[in-house]
Design a protein around this motif. Structure first.
Motif, PDB file in Angstrom:
ATOM      1  N   ALA A  27       0.835  -1.206   0.000  1.00  0.00           N
ATOM      2  CA  ALA A  27       0.000   0.000   0.000  1.00  0.00           C
ATOM      3  C   ALA A  27       0.869   1.254   0.000  1.00  0.00           C
ATOM      4  CB  ALA A  27      -0.939  -0.006   1.206  1.00  0.00           C
ATOM      5  N   ASP A  28       1.965   1.233   0.752  1.00  0.00           N
ATOM      6  CA  ASP A  28       2.898   2.372   0.764  1.00  0.00           C
ATOM      7  C   ASP A  28       3.531   2.570  -0.612  1.00  0.00           C
ATOM      8  OD1 ASP A  28       2.400   2.760   3.452  1.00  0.00           O
ATOM      9  OD2 ASP A  28       4.298   1.868   4.124  1.00  0.00           O
ATOM     10  N   LEU A  29       3.902   1.469  -1.244  1.00  0.00           N
ATOM     11  CA  LEU A  29       4.510   1.539  -2.575  1.00  0.00           C
ATOM     12  C   LEU A  29       3.510   2.084  -3.587  1.00  0.00           C
ATOM     13  CD1 LEU A  29       6.826   0.954  -4.537  1.00  0.00           C
ATOM     14  CD2 LEU A  29       6.002  -1.413  -4.647  1.00  0.00           C
ATOM     15  N   ARG A  30       2.274   1.597  -3.537  1.00  0.00           N
ATOM     16  CA  ARG A  30       1.229   2.098  -4.439  1.00  0.00           C
ATOM     17  C   ARG A  30       0.993   3.596  -4.204  1.00  0.00           C
ATOM     18  NH1 ARG A  30      -2.517  -0.218  -7.543  1.00  0.00           N
ATOM     19  NH2 ARG A  30      -2.093  -2.282  -6.685  1.00  0.00           N
ATOM     20  N   ALA A  31       0.997   3.997  -2.950  1.00  0.00           N
ATOM     21  CA  ALA A  31       0.810   5.412  -2.623  1.00  0.00           C
ATOM     22  C   ALA A  31       1.966   6.253  -3.164  1.00  0.00           C
ATOM     23  CB  ALA A  31       0.676   5.596  -1.118  1.00  0.00           C
ATOM     24  N   ALA A  32       3.184   5.716  -3.118  1.00  0.00           N
ATOM     25  CA  ALA A  32       4.332   6.444  -3.662  1.00  0.00           C
ATOM     26  C   ALA A  32       4.177   6.633  -5.167  1.00  0.00           C
ATOM     27  CB  ALA A  32       5.632   5.707  -3.335  1.00  0.00           C
ATOM     28  N   GLU A  33       3.806   5.572  -5.877  1.00  0.00           N
ATOM     29  CA  GLU A  33       3.627   5.693  -7.331  1.00  0.00           C
ATOM     30  C   GLU A  33       2.494   6.647  -7.661  1.00  0.00           C
ATOM     31  OE1 GLU A  33       4.544   5.790 -10.833  1.00  0.00           O
ATOM     32  OE2 GLU A  33       5.420   3.885 -10.200  1.00  0.00           O
ATOM     33  N   THR A  34       1.411   6.581  -6.897  1.00  0.00           N
ATOM     34  CA  THR A  34       0.274   7.482  -7.108  1.00  0.00           C
ATOM     35  C   THR A  34       0.685   8.929  -6.849  1.00  0.00           C
ATOM     36  OG1 THR A  34      -1.266   5.711  -6.535  1.00  0.00           O
ATOM     37  CG2 THR A  34      -2.108   7.966  -6.396  1.00  0.00           C
ATOM     38  N   GLY A  35       1.462   9.156  -5.797  1.00  0.00           N
ATOM     39  CA  GLY A  35       1.969  10.498  -5.503  1.00  0.00           C
ATOM     40  C   GLY A  35       2.897  11.004  -6.588  1.00  0.00           C
ATOM     41  N   PRO A  90      -0.726   3.329 -11.120  1.00  0.00           N
ATOM     42  CA  PRO A  90      -0.296   1.954 -10.901  1.00  0.00           C
ATOM     43  C   PRO A  90      -1.474   0.981 -10.896  1.00  0.00           C
ATOM     44  CG  PRO A  90      -0.350   3.117  -8.819  1.00  0.00           C
ATOM     45  CD  PRO A  90      -0.675   4.127  -9.889  1.00  0.00           C
ATOM     46  N   GLU A  91      -1.317  -0.107 -11.619  1.00  0.00           N
ATOM     47  CA  GLU A  91      -2.275  -1.210 -11.525  1.00  0.00           C
ATOM     48  C   GLU A  91      -1.680  -2.347 -10.716  1.00  0.00           C
ATOM     49  OE1 GLU A  91      -3.475  -2.183 -15.531  1.00  0.00           O
ATOM     50  OE2 GLU A  91      -5.066  -0.685 -15.456  1.00  0.00           O
ATOM     51  N   LEU A  92      -0.357  -2.364 -10.633  1.00  0.00           N
ATOM     52  CA  LEU A  92       0.354  -3.379  -9.875  1.00  0.00           C
ATOM     53  C   LEU A  92       1.419  -2.692  -9.036  1.00  0.00           C
ATOM     54  CD1 LEU A  92       1.039  -6.421  -9.389  1.00  0.00           C
ATOM     55  CD2 LEU A  92       2.634  -6.220 -11.294  1.00  0.00           C
ATOM     56  N   ALA A  93       1.476  -3.036  -7.768  1.00  0.00           N
ATOM     57  CA  ALA A  93       2.520  -2.538  -6.861  1.00  0.00           C
ATOM     58  C   ALA A  93       2.930  -3.710  -5.991  1.00  0.00           C
ATOM     59  CB  ALA A  93       2.000  -1.387  -6.013  1.00  0.00           C
ATOM     60  N   GLU A  94       4.156  -4.161  -6.158  1.00  0.00           N
ATOM     61  CA  GLU A  94       4.605  -5.359  -5.465  1.00  0.00           C
ATOM     62  C   GLU A  94       5.983  -5.145  -4.851  1.00  0.00           C
ATOM     63  OE1 GLU A  94       3.831  -8.708  -3.816  1.00  0.00           O
ATOM     64  OE2 GLU A  94       2.427  -8.016  -5.331  1.00  0.00           O
ATOM     65  N   PRO A  95       6.070  -5.132  -3.515  1.00  0.00           N
ATOM     66  CA  PRO A  95       7.370  -4.997  -2.853  1.00  0.00           C
ATOM     67  C   PRO A  95       8.022  -6.357  -2.616  1.00  0.00           C
ATOM     68  CG  PRO A  95       5.645  -4.928  -1.220  1.00  0.00           C
ATOM     69  CD  PRO A  95       4.964  -5.061  -2.561  1.00  0.00           C
ATOM     70  N   THR A  96       9.325  -6.344  -2.371  1.00  0.00           N
ATOM     71  CA  THR A  96      10.008  -7.563  -1.953  1.00  0.00           C
ATOM     72  C   THR A  96       9.618  -7.867  -0.511  1.00  0.00           C
ATOM     73  OG1 THR A  96      11.931  -6.335  -1.157  1.00  0.00           O
ATOM     74  CG2 THR A  96      11.994  -7.132  -3.451  1.00  0.00           C
ATOM     75  N   SER A  97       9.910  -9.068  -0.071  1.00  0.00           N
ATOM     76  CA  SER A  97       9.565  -9.448   1.299  1.00  0.00           C
ATOM     77  C   SER A  97      10.352  -8.645   2.331  1.00  0.00           C
ATOM     78  CB  SER A  97       9.790 -10.943   1.517  1.00  0.00           C
ATOM     79  OG  SER A  97      11.153 -11.264   1.322  1.00  0.00           O
ATOM     80  N   THR A  98      11.507  -8.110   1.941  1.00  0.00           N
ATOM     81  CA  THR A  98      12.286  -7.287   2.874  1.00  0.00           C
ATOM     82  C   THR A  98      11.751  -5.860   2.950  1.00  0.00           C
ATOM     83  OG1 THR A  98      13.868  -6.758   1.126  1.00  0.00           O
ATOM     84  CG2 THR A  98      14.403  -8.632   2.577  1.00  0.00           C
ATOM     85  N   GLY A  99      10.914  -5.474   1.990  1.00  0.00           N
ATOM     86  CA  GLY A  99      10.286  -4.156   2.023  1.00  0.00           C
ATOM     87  C   GLY A  99      11.174  -3.017   1.589  1.00  0.00           C
ATOM     88  N   THR A 118       2.527   1.456 -21.432  1.00  0.00           N
ATOM     89  CA  THR A 118       2.557   0.865 -20.100  1.00  0.00           C
ATOM     90  C   THR A 118       3.906   1.205 -19.487  1.00  0.00           C
ATOM     91  OG1 THR A 118       1.139  -0.961 -20.802  1.00  0.00           O
ATOM     92  CG2 THR A 118       2.396  -1.288 -18.779  1.00  0.00           C
ATOM     93  N   PHE A 119       3.897   1.678 -18.252  1.00  0.00           N
ATOM     94  CA  PHE A 119       5.149   1.979 -17.563  1.00  0.00           C
ATOM     95  C   PHE A 119       5.526   0.820 -16.651  1.00  0.00           C
ATOM     96  CE2 PHE A 119       2.182   3.292 -14.254  1.00  0.00           C
ATOM     97  CZ  PHE A 119       2.818   2.865 -13.091  1.00  0.00           C
ATOM     98  N   TYR A 120       6.823   0.717 -16.398  1.00  0.00           N
ATOM     99  CA  TYR A 120       7.387  -0.295 -15.511  1.00  0.00           C
ATOM    100  C   TYR A 120       8.437   0.419 -14.663  1.00  0.00           C
ATOM    101  CZ  TYR A 120       5.423  -3.088 -19.257  1.00  0.00           C
ATOM    102  OH  TYR A 120       4.570  -3.626 -20.197  1.00  0.00           O
ATOM    103  N   SER A 121       8.259   0.441 -13.360  1.00  0.00           N
ATOM    104  CA  SER A 121       9.191   1.150 -12.481  1.00  0.00           C
ATOM    105  C   SER A 121       9.678   0.259 -11.352  1.00  0.00           C
ATOM    106  CB  SER A 121       8.528   2.394 -11.875  1.00  0.00           C
ATOM    107  OG  SER A 121       8.144   3.304 -12.888  1.00  0.00           O
ATOM    108  N   THR A 122      10.930   0.449 -10.997  1.00  0.00           N
ATOM    109  CA  THR A 122      11.522  -0.212  -9.844  1.00  0.00           C
ATOM    110  C   THR A 122      11.814   0.867  -8.810  1.00  0.00           C
ATOM    111  OG1 THR A 122      12.533  -1.887 -11.252  1.00  0.00           O
ATOM    112  CG2 THR A 122      13.428  -1.660  -9.030  1.00  0.00           C
ATOM    113  N   TRP A 123      11.442   0.575  -7.576  1.00  0.00           N
ATOM    114  CA  TRP A 123      11.567   1.523  -6.475  1.00  0.00           C
ATOM    115  C   TRP A 123      12.489   0.955  -5.392  1.00  0.00           C
ATOM    116  CZ3 TRP A 123       8.533   6.103  -6.034  1.00  0.00           C
ATOM    117  CH2 TRP A 123       7.608   6.290  -7.065  1.00  0.00           C
ATOM    118  N   ARG A 124      13.139   1.872  -4.677  1.00  0.00           N
ATOM    119  CA  ARG A 124      13.963   1.503  -3.534  1.00  0.00           C
ATOM    120  C   ARG A 124      13.586   2.423  -2.372  1.00  0.00           C
ATOM    121  NH1 ARG A 124      19.501   2.205  -5.360  1.00  0.00           N
ATOM    122  NH2 ARG A 124      19.129   4.409  -4.991  1.00  0.00           N
ATOM    123  N   ARG A 125      13.440   1.811  -1.207  1.00  0.00           N
ATOM    124  CA  ARG A 125      13.145   2.609  -0.009  1.00  0.00           C
ATOM    125  C   ARG A 125      14.477   3.116   0.539  1.00  0.00           C
ATOM    126  NH1 ARG A 125       8.390   2.313   3.621  1.00  0.00           N
ATOM    127  NH2 ARG A 125       7.862   0.327   2.685  1.00  0.00           N
TER     128      ARG A 125
END
Length: 146
Positions: A27-35, A90-99, A118-125
């Motif tokens: 949900a945090d990742l989806r919110a980041a992409e939405t923001g 975003p239609e898909l937001a999937e984090p790794t298990s480590t977050g 279609t966009f494809y993005s990789t995120w890092r916290r």
């Protein structure tokens, strides 16, 4: 007799907690992409820049833009006019298990609302807990005859 019950209970609690933590991270990742997408709609280039990691790579028609400065120099033109030239969500937001890493994808639409890519993005916290885009790419949507 109680030991197996206690172990089973601990397993259940731990598993449930991990699943909830994963859902919260997604949900945090989806919110980041939405923001991030909202910065385009709001025409806020400085806010857009805040989502881009210093070492990010955006693929631009097969030619990589390496580093935040190069990305911002290229993307500035998309913020110059009063109306956004495109939007995404975003239609898909999937984090790794480590977050600490995540992946998002979804449609890119023109001002008319029609999806054209279609966009494809990789995120890092980062250390402060903020999601930053580290890789971004997109491909045109196929308008294929069926």
């Amino acid at each position: 007799m109680f030991r197996p019950l206690i172990l089973a209970l601990l397993f259940f609690v731990t598993t449930t907690w991990a699943m909830q933590a994963s859902a919260d991270t997604a949900a945090d990742l989806r919110a980041a992409e939405t923001g991030f997408a909202k910065t385009m709609a709001d025409r806020d280039f400085e806010a857009f820049a805040a989502y881009v990691a210093d070492d990010a790579v955006f693929i631009n028609g097969g030619k990589p833009l390496r580093g935040k400065a190069a990305i911002l120099a290229h993307w500035k033109k998309f913020f110059e006019k009063p109306e956004a030239p495109f939007s995404w969500k975003p239609e898909l937001a999937e984090p790794t298990s480590t977050g600490d890493l995540g992946y998002t994808e979804g449609p890119v639409s023109g001002p008319d609302g029609k999806a054209f890519a279609t966009f494809y993005s990789t995120w890092r916290r980062d250390a402060a807990g903020q999601w930053k885009v580290v890789f971004d790419n997109g491909y045109p949507t196929c308008v294929c005859e069926k």
